[in-house]
Structures are given as structure tokens and as C-alpha cells.
Design a protein around this motif. Sequence first.
Motif, mmCIF file in Angstrom:
data_model
loop_
_atom_site.group_PDB
_atom_site.id
_atom_site.type_symbol
_atom_site.label_atom_id
_atom_site.label_comp_id
_atom_site.label_asym_id
_atom_site.label_seq_id
_atom_site.Cartn_x
_atom_site.Cartn_y
_atom_site.Cartn_z
ATOM 1 N N LEU B 216 -1.411 41.564 25.442
ATOM 2 C CA LEU B 216 -0.933 40.201 25.645
ATOM 3 C C LEU B 216 -1.919 39.440 26.539
ATOM 4 O O LEU B 216 -2.249 38.288 26.272
ATOM 5 N N GLY B 217 -2.392 40.118 27.592
ATOM 6 C CA GLY B 217 -3.398 39.503 28.460
ATOM 7 C C GLY B 217 -4.619 39.096 27.653
ATOM 8 O O GLY B 217 -5.188 38.019 27.863
ATOM 9 N N GLY B 218 -5.011 39.933 26.714
ATOM 10 C CA GLY B 218 -6.157 39.630 25.854
ATOM 11 C C GLY B 218 -5.912 38.391 25.009
ATOM 12 O O GLY B 218 -6.773 37.527 24.883
ATOM 13 N N LEU B 219 -4.700 38.294 24.458
ATOM 14 C CA LEU B 219 -4.366 37.106 23.654
ATOM 15 C C LEU B 219 -4.386 35.857 24.518
ATOM 16 O O LEU B 219 -4.829 34.792 24.098
ATOM 17 N N ILE B 220 -3.914 36.004 25.763
ATOM 18 C CA ILE B 220 -3.838 34.855 26.662
ATOM 19 C C ILE B 220 -5.220 34.302 26.994
ATOM 20 O O ILE B 220 -5.408 33.097 27.066
ATOM 21 N N VAL B 221 -6.204 35.193 27.179
ATOM 22 C CA VAL B 221 -7.539 34.672 27.500
ATOM 23 C C VAL B 221 -8.343 34.360 26.240
ATOM 24 O O VAL B 221 -9.480 33.931 26.336
ATOM 25 N N GLY B 222 -7.747 34.572 25.069
ATOM 26 C CA GLY B 222 -8.416 34.159 23.843
ATOM 27 C C GLY B 222 -9.356 35.192 23.257
ATOM 28 O O GLY B 222 -10.303 34.838 22.548
ATOM 29 N N LEU B 223 -9.129 36.458 23.537
ATOM 30 C CA LEU B 223 -9.926 37.488 22.869
ATOM 31 C C LEU B 223 -9.543 37.503 21.394
ATOM 32 O O LEU B 223 -8.360 37.361 21.059
#
Lengths: 239, 328
Positions: B216-223
Motif C-alpha cells: 500500500l505504501g508503494g501504491l501511495i508513493v506511485g510505484l
Amino acid sequence: MHDEALLSVDGLCLAYDGSNALNGVSLDIRKGELICVVGANGAGKTSLIRSIAGTIPASSGVVRMNGVDITRKPPWEICELGIAQVAEGRQIFGALSVEENLLVGAALKRAKAEQVNTLESVYALFGRLRERRRQLAGTLSGGEQQMLAIGRAIMSKPEIVMFDEPSIGLSPALTDVMFSVVKLLHEKGATILLVEQNVAKSLSLCNRGYVLENGSVVLHGSSEELLSNSEVQRAYLGM
Amino acid sequence: MLSRRRAYVCRNAAGASQSPSERVSIEISIFTCFIQGSLMLSLWLNVVASGILMGLVYGLVALGLTIIFGVMRVVNFAHGEMVVFGVYIGYWSVRMWEVPIIAAAALAAAVMFVFGYFLEKLIVKRFVNSPHHYQFIVFIGLSLLFSGILLVAFGPDPRPTASQLSFRTVSIGILTLDLARLQAAGVAGLLIVMLGAYLKYSSFGRSLRAAANNRLGGLIVGLIIPRIYAITFGIGAACAGVAGALISPLFDAQPYLAMDFTLLAFVTVIVGGLGSFGGALLGGLTIGVAEAVAALMFSPSMKTALPYALLIIILIFRPRGFFGVREV
């Protein structure tokens, strides 16, 4: 008004497991504005942020950034347009170092070229993160993790930053620090959408506010109007 | 080396107070002792060394499995088939073009990376968010499909690669090692180090670790999560393929090898700790040495059994494996 809005949300609906988390929410933010969306737990605040960011696709309604429809875009394309978020629960990468967390925040095309400079400006803003840059992010204190989450959002050189309850789980002193950081970012020119449970503090910080109840906007207006509204005073300010 | 020094010390101590004839007989008996001892020692050292060499290759196979699991939370039950694809790539490229095995390994890496990448894009990605039992069925299905393809293409008979390399040995001190094994281990070790450095220091490696740590953190920063997943699956398949090509001079190419490799990779990964990079390497070394020692201490047929015994012991005393994360 619609045309000049940086981000506009129009009739956004979101259904989870059959129940409606959002029921036609509409709001807009102009460039350089600091607005807040307040409401109790479960009013749909986090759902609103997530569906704008694309991590949970909306069931209907439209989100526009600079007039372009971004409702159905995946999160990475939305981030690439300059919408960053400081998420609920921070969502930092605990197994990575502080500096790695920040650099991952700059993995977007819009931010990569300038990542060294941005990193320097984040360290200038949060000296504590510089001190701890080699430390694993999971070992930071709650307040430091919140700073890291904010720093990571800044790393993407955003047009607009959405804060999802930045004060949650922080002591009153740290909450004040967090609000002053939000204020500082706004004074430096950032456009900010602040989502908060702490109604009094966030309204006094913002120009305008929206009150969310059961997935719908029930009130909106300037902060002064809302703070003097008897409904708001009764329901949220305990007067 | 050590044993020789010890024997020398013994001899001096023994020679201090005996008559010359006694001394000679003692010297002879100590000498035979020394010969036997050093034979045993060199046998043991050779066995352990070849176990370590195989362990590095197992480590590479397990690394492929663990990297896929660590990032995507998907268990690749078709991993052994990917190793066997590598074995066949090694077998055919050595037979047809007589290339050195290292070139065959490079080819296997490229082919299997592309294969893994597109397999993820076409099939695996549709099941990444499904419950585990769905994924289980999908991967068992893929594994059967790949085995079937290998059977149709190459038939069930073992094909010995039997290149010159298979018979060459190298002597280092008292160690005598297969050149093929040494080369396989060297390349595997080098690749493990390179992959580790890539994940640690490159910008893509950082994003990959971030996505593994908090999706989810990855999705949040746009990975771009789908891209990371496809490349991760490609890397995992390439690890298996390279390992297969490297050991093709040691194993006869045969479709039925796949199940053994899948299970072995699982044991390795679980012993080391699911999702851990260092764990895969340490697990590989442990299993490699355990296999070799089992063959020597008990009988060669125990070779495959001991790793499983070890697995059970480790699961009892340290359910997370050597380096496992608690939440896994």
C-alpha cells in the motif's frame, strides 16, 4: 470556479462490501489553497482520499486534476500528475532506511531528476530525519515516522498534498508540531487538502472547510462560518 | 594441513623417551594413523566442500523463489520446472553450439527472464490478489503444463549432457573438486552477490524492496507495482533458469527432475526463512552440506531424506527459519 480548480471532485461515490462509504461527495481546491475536510470516525474521510489517489477506485463520480478526468487512472499515474498523500497509518517502509524511504518517494518521473535537491530541502525542513537517515524507518518514533511520511510526499514534488489525519496517535505537543508543519508547507506555496478528526484545530488552520457525515458533505464554507455554525459547535466542538 | 601439524607434534612428543626400535614402530603406527586420518579428513573436507558448492546453486534457486514470494506474496509451485527449463537450455546449447556452460547460463538467464516476465503479465498477475488456495491451484496447473510441454518436446528419457566439463576435476591442496561443480558454484555465488548489490543499491532495487515491504505504501508513493511484479517474476525465473543451466553438466536433463527441485527450493527457503535474501543463501548452504554429509555418513539414498529431516527439526525449534520475519 470549476475551471480554475486545481483538483475537483464531483459526485464521488464509493461502495465497499455493499455499504456506501461515499455518497456523492463534491469539493474543489484552487491552487495554493489550504482546505480541510472534517468529520467523525467512519464519515468517509479516508475513503475520499483513497479514491482520489486511485488506490480504491470510485464506483461513480468524477475526479479532475487541472480539468483532466483522472477518476479511472491507476495510482502511479495519479501520483505522476502531482497528487501526493500522507496516508493514514503513515505507510512508511519500515524495513528500509529513512533515506531510502525518501528516495523511493522520488521514484516518479516528475521528481527523479531533482531528487538530490529535494532530499536536501526535506532534510533542511526536518533536521531529525537527517540525523537518522541511516536508521531503519521502522525504528523511528511515531512523530518521526509522521515527519518521514510528510518528507516522502514532498520528495515527489507534488502540486497538491493530501494529509489523512496527520495528528492521529500523536501527543498534543506533537500534534501542534504537525499542524505547524502543515501551515509552513502551505506558506511555502503548497496546495493542501487536510483531512482531520480534530475539527477545531484544523478549521482554525484552513481557509475553507467541508464537513463530512456518513459519506456526504453536509456543510461547507469558510472556516469562520463553520466555526460559528451552531451545528458544528454542538456536534464537533462540544459547545 | 592441520592434521599434518598435529601428527608432527605427536611424533615429537612420542619420540622423547623411547628406544630407537620402539620409536620406529610407533612412528610407523602413527604414520598409518596419520594416513588413515588424513584420508578420512580429506574425504570429509571434500564432501563438505562439494556440499557447499551445491549449496550455492541451491541458494540461487531458492533466492528466485524467495524474491517472488517476498515481493508478490505468491508461491511459485512451478519453480522446479523453471530450473528444468534451464537444464534443457544448458543441455541444448552445449550440444548444438558447443558453447561453454557459462554462455549457456547467460542464455538461460535471458530466456527465463523474458519467460517469467510474460508469464506474470499474462497469467500470474490475475491471481496476485486472489486467496492462497486459488494461487496454489494456478501454480500447480502451470507446473503440470510445463512438465507436459517438456515431456512432449524432449520425451521422458534422461539426456546426459556429458560434456568434457563433466569429467574434469581441480585439485586445491587435499580437495579434489569437479570443475563443473566449482564453476556452477562460482557463477551462482557471483550472481547472488550481484543480485544482492543490485537490490541494495540500485534505484529499481530500492523500489522493489519498498514494494515488498509495504505494498500500500508503494501504491501511495506511485510505484508502478505491475511493472515491479513482472520484473520480479522475471528475476525469480532467471535465477532458477541460470541455476538449471549451471548444473546441466551434473544432472541428466529429464522432465521429472522438476518436482525434486521445487521441493528442494521450498525446503531451502523455509529453512532459511521465507522472504529473506540471506536466509535463502544460508538455507541453500545448509541443505547442500546436509545432503552431502548424509550421503557419506549414512548412505547415498539418505541424501534426499536428510534435508527433510532437517526441515522438520528446524520447523520445530525455529518455525520462522534462520532469518524469517515473524509475520510470515
